[in-house]
Design an enzyme around this catalytic site. Sequence first.
Site, short mmCIF file in Angstrom:
data_model
loop_
_atom_site.label_atom_id
_atom_site.label_comp_id
_atom_site.label_asym_id
_atom_site.label_seq_id
_atom_site.Cartn_x
_atom_site.Cartn_y
_atom_site.Cartn_z
N CYS A 254 0.82 -1.21 0.00
CA CYS A 254 0.00 0.00 0.00
C CYS A 254 0.85 1.26 0.00
O CYS A 254 1.97 1.27 0.51
CB CYS A 254 -0.87 0.03 1.25
SG CYS A 254 -1.88 -1.42 1.45
N ARG B 216 5.36 0.21 -6.21
CA ARG B 216 5.38 -0.59 -4.98
C ARG B 216 4.44 -1.79 -5.07
O ARG B 216 4.52 -2.69 -4.24
CB ARG B 216 4.95 0.29 -3.79
CG ARG B 216 5.87 1.46 -3.56
CD ARG B 216 5.30 2.39 -2.52
NE ARG B 216 5.21 1.73 -1.24
CZ ARG B 216 6.15 1.77 -0.31
NH1 ARG B 216 7.25 2.42 -0.54
NH2 ARG B 216 5.99 1.16 0.83
N TRP C 60 -2.91 -2.75 -1.52
CA TRP C 60 -2.45 -4.11 -1.84
C TRP C 60 -3.21 -5.00 -0.87
O TRP C 60 -2.96 -4.97 0.34
CB TRP C 60 -0.94 -4.18 -1.62
CG TRP C 60 -0.24 -5.36 -2.18
CD1 TRP C 60 0.18 -5.52 -3.48
CD2 TRP C 60 0.21 -6.52 -1.47
NE1 TRP C 60 0.85 -6.71 -3.61
CE2 TRP C 60 0.87 -7.35 -2.40
CE3 TRP C 60 0.10 -6.94 -0.14
CZ2 TRP C 60 1.42 -8.57 -2.04
CZ3 TRP C 60 0.65 -8.16 0.21
CH2 TRP C 60 1.30 -8.96 -0.74
N ASN D 60 -1.91 2.20 5.87
CA ASN D 60 -1.02 1.08 5.53
C ASN D 60 -0.78 0.29 6.81
O ASN D 60 -0.64 0.88 7.87
CB ASN D 60 0.34 1.59 5.04
CG ASN D 60 0.27 2.24 3.69
OD1 ASN D 60 -0.78 2.27 3.07
ND2 ASN D 60 1.38 2.79 3.24
N GLY D 61 -0.70 -1.02 6.70
CA GLY D 61 -0.47 -1.84 7.90
C GLY D 61 -1.66 -2.74 8.15
O GLY D 61 -2.53 -2.91 7.28
N GLU E 283 19.55 -16.49 -7.08
CA GLU E 283 19.12 -15.14 -7.47
C GLU E 283 18.71 -15.11 -8.95
O GLU E 283 17.73 -14.45 -9.30
CB GLU E 283 20.26 -14.15 -7.17
CG GLU E 283 20.01 -12.71 -7.59
CD GLU E 283 18.75 -12.08 -6.98
OE1 GLU E 283 18.18 -12.61 -6.03
OE2 GLU E 283 18.33 -11.03 -7.51
N LYS F 273 14.96 -14.00 -10.14
CA LYS F 273 14.68 -12.93 -11.12
C LYS F 273 13.79 -13.45 -12.23
O LYS F 273 12.82 -12.80 -12.62
CB LYS F 273 15.97 -12.40 -11.75
CG LYS F 273 16.78 -11.38 -11.06
CD LYS F 273 16.15 -10.10 -10.66
CE LYS F 273 15.39 -10.22 -9.37
NZ LYS F 273 16.06 -9.93 -8.15
N GLU G 117 10.18 -14.09 -10.97
CA GLU G 117 9.47 -12.87 -10.57
C GLU G 117 8.87 -12.11 -11.74
O GLU G 117 7.75 -11.66 -11.67
CB GLU G 117 10.46 -11.89 -9.90
CG GLU G 117 10.68 -12.11 -8.45
CD GLU G 117 11.48 -10.99 -7.83
OE1 GLU G 117 12.60 -10.70 -8.30
OE2 GLU G 117 10.98 -10.38 -6.87
N HIS H 273 20.55 -35.64 -6.12
CA HIS H 273 19.72 -36.01 -4.97
C HIS H 273 18.23 -35.71 -5.20
O HIS H 273 17.46 -35.67 -4.25
CB HIS H 273 20.22 -35.31 -3.71
CG HIS H 273 21.63 -35.68 -3.38
ND1 HIS H 273 21.99 -36.94 -2.97
CD2 HIS H 273 22.77 -34.97 -3.44
CE1 HIS H 273 23.30 -36.99 -2.78
NE2 HIS H 273 23.80 -35.80 -3.06
N LYS I 59 7.08 -3.86 -4.16
CA LYS I 59 8.49 -3.48 -4.06
C LYS I 59 8.96 -3.58 -2.62
O LYS I 59 10.07 -4.00 -2.34
CB LYS I 59 8.67 -2.06 -4.58
CG LYS I 59 10.10 -1.54 -4.54
CD LYS I 59 10.98 -2.33 -5.46
CE LYS I 59 12.44 -1.97 -5.35
NZ LYS I 59 13.31 -3.00 -5.96
O1 M6R Z 1 13.67 -4.16 0.60
P1 M6R Z 1 14.25 -5.53 0.88
O2 M6R Z 1 15.61 -5.69 0.32
O3 M6R Z 1 14.20 -5.86 2.34
O4 M6R Z 1 13.29 -6.53 0.14
C1 M6R Z 1 13.45 -7.91 0.28
C2 M6R Z 1 12.66 -8.67 -0.75
O5 M6R Z 1 11.29 -8.39 -0.61
C3 M6R Z 1 13.09 -8.31 -2.17
O6 M6R Z 1 14.45 -8.54 -2.36
C4 M6R Z 1 12.30 -9.13 -3.19
O7 M6R Z 1 12.68 -10.46 -3.12
C5 M6R Z 1 12.52 -8.55 -4.58
N1 M6R Z 1 11.30 -8.60 -5.30
C6 M6R Z 1 13.58 -9.25 -5.34
O8 M6R Z 1 13.66 -8.90 -6.67
#
Ligand code: M6R
Length: 608
Positions: free
Chosen positions: A2, A27, A74, A100-101, A481, A485, A488, A504, A603
């Site tokens: 949010c 976000r 959100w 928010n929250g 990673e 990516k 995502e 395994h 985000k």
């Molecule tokens: O702001 P942060 O680095 O704490 O965020 C952590 C994760 O939410 C963030 O890295 C998320 O995995 C991203 N979407 C990765 O691309």
Amino acid sequence: MCGIIAYIGEKNSVQILMEGLKRLEYRGYDSCGLAVMAEGAPYCVKTTGRIINLEKKLANVNISSRMGIAHTRWATHGKPSEENAHPHFNKDHTIFVIHNGIIENYAILKRELMKLGHPFSSETDTEVIAHLIEEFYDGELLPAVLKCLDKITGTFGLAVFHAEEPDQIVLARRGSPLVIGLGRNEMLAASDVNAILRHTDKVIYLDDDEVAVIRRDGFQIMSLTQETVYRTPEKVEWQIADTEKDGYPHYMLKEIFEQPETVLNAFRGRIIPEEGVSKLGGLEPVIDQLKHMKRLIVVACGTSYHAGLLGQYMFEKMTDVDVDVEIASEFRYRNVHPHDGTVVLAISQSGETADSIAALREARRKGALTLGMVNTVGSTIARETVAGIYNHAGPEIGVASTKIFTSQVVILALFALLLGRYQKLSMTDGAGIIRAIQQLPEQISHILDRADHIRAIAQKYYKYNSFLFIGRMCNYPTALEGALKLKEISYIHAEGYPAGELKHGPIALLSPHCPVVAVCPQDSMYEKTISNIKEVEARSANIIAVCTEGDDKLTEITRDIIEVPATVEFLNPVLCNVPLQLLAYYCALYRGCEIDKPRNLAKSVTVE
Ligand code: M6R
């Protein structure tokens, strides 16, 4: 997650709020809305979906307004719908709230309020706030908000106005960020500084359990017990231009291409080559405690967690410190006992990730010294840790983290180097590491120059629905990673595995339908990884290999080779990760995905 934006001043508030909402879009959200005071009467409009839908609803409405609040939601409590979108209001539409929250005790409060005759129009937890304020309202908004806050448990970043007091907006914060922007004859507030940067770079970050009242010509901050809080405004170091696409089709691509600069910023002014050591000003206040520390626990989520895993290899190599890297959402519920002198480092781009903050608080409660590595100045983690290091990488707008990952890894190398030089690392070895770090920006530029080659590989493979990423030792986190990516932003199923673990279980997945991305630079695990790649080859899976320039062995196995310059072992992940970011980006592009705002993702994950 949010987003909040609020405005009070002399300008057209609708325009400012709409522009602010657009700056919060990155976000992640599923509905949005705004409420403004328009010529003596409030006006509220909400919609599901994108901000453009709100724009359409406002297109034929002629409102003159100088104050209002707006929100991107959100969904947590209740599906994305117009009723559940914020702002929420009381029964006679005089009190408007954005939040928010999460209000944890909303169900009990809702039942009580319904018994008192308050009609609810949404399934949200937030709506109780509007009705509760109404219940306490006796001609003045601030005391009613304070009484309401006393009743609720949970987290909040709040902005509220009352139609009969249009000269003020009341704000409150507990666990959800809020920043006040100080303009000339205008005040703004937002959950994210990007939303207000166009209007002012003078800001005040609210702390938890603080309430503020903003008026066109001033503001007042106080504690929940109404003690006045004095705070000096800070200057935001980002420019509005940093938050724009700069000719790139997507923020993600822009941010990938910014990496020569952001990696340079990560070590600029932080190395002393002639002494083979780094200096990290943010750690100076605690350096005596750190010099001989024996245990470091890194807490982080997502990409930041992967950076933490890489830090583990670096600390092993350079220091005597034992490092555990923990997923923050798990760590917060474990019963870890930090022994004397344990240091807990939270790594977070946003500095606002709820799980990382909770993990940090848990560690602090148990007596650990807490450090932060964040990109967002003034964020909760930056303010709640004893000391820390900033990335100085500029705003990262693309939901998929790219430039911050490489920046985090470089800073972890500097941190390990700093301690290593007090522990077991020689000056010569330290100087060698610094030379390798200094070469990174140019080496990354070299990789980026060959983006078209990676694009061609993506074009060949983007239709596959499942990928495996493999690597060994410090290229295992690189594989994790790379897979994160890809999934995502392109929604392709992808798994990262230590290459030695294939046999395994995951080897069962291998077939011509499941390409394998093998991260195999020429390091101490090279021969072992080649053997694993042979296992893949034997199962007829297509292989995309990321390897060191001039590697002949791999060119014999596959034609889909991505070469990266040679560096020291534990910096390979920085270089190998860049092409994997591009691979994910181009696959998503070919699949027509919404790259900067992938579905269901936010985000900054500010709720649990
Ligand atoms: O702001 P942060 O680095 O704490 O965020 C952590 C994760 O939410 C963030 O890295 C998320 O995995 C991203 N979407 C990765 O691309």
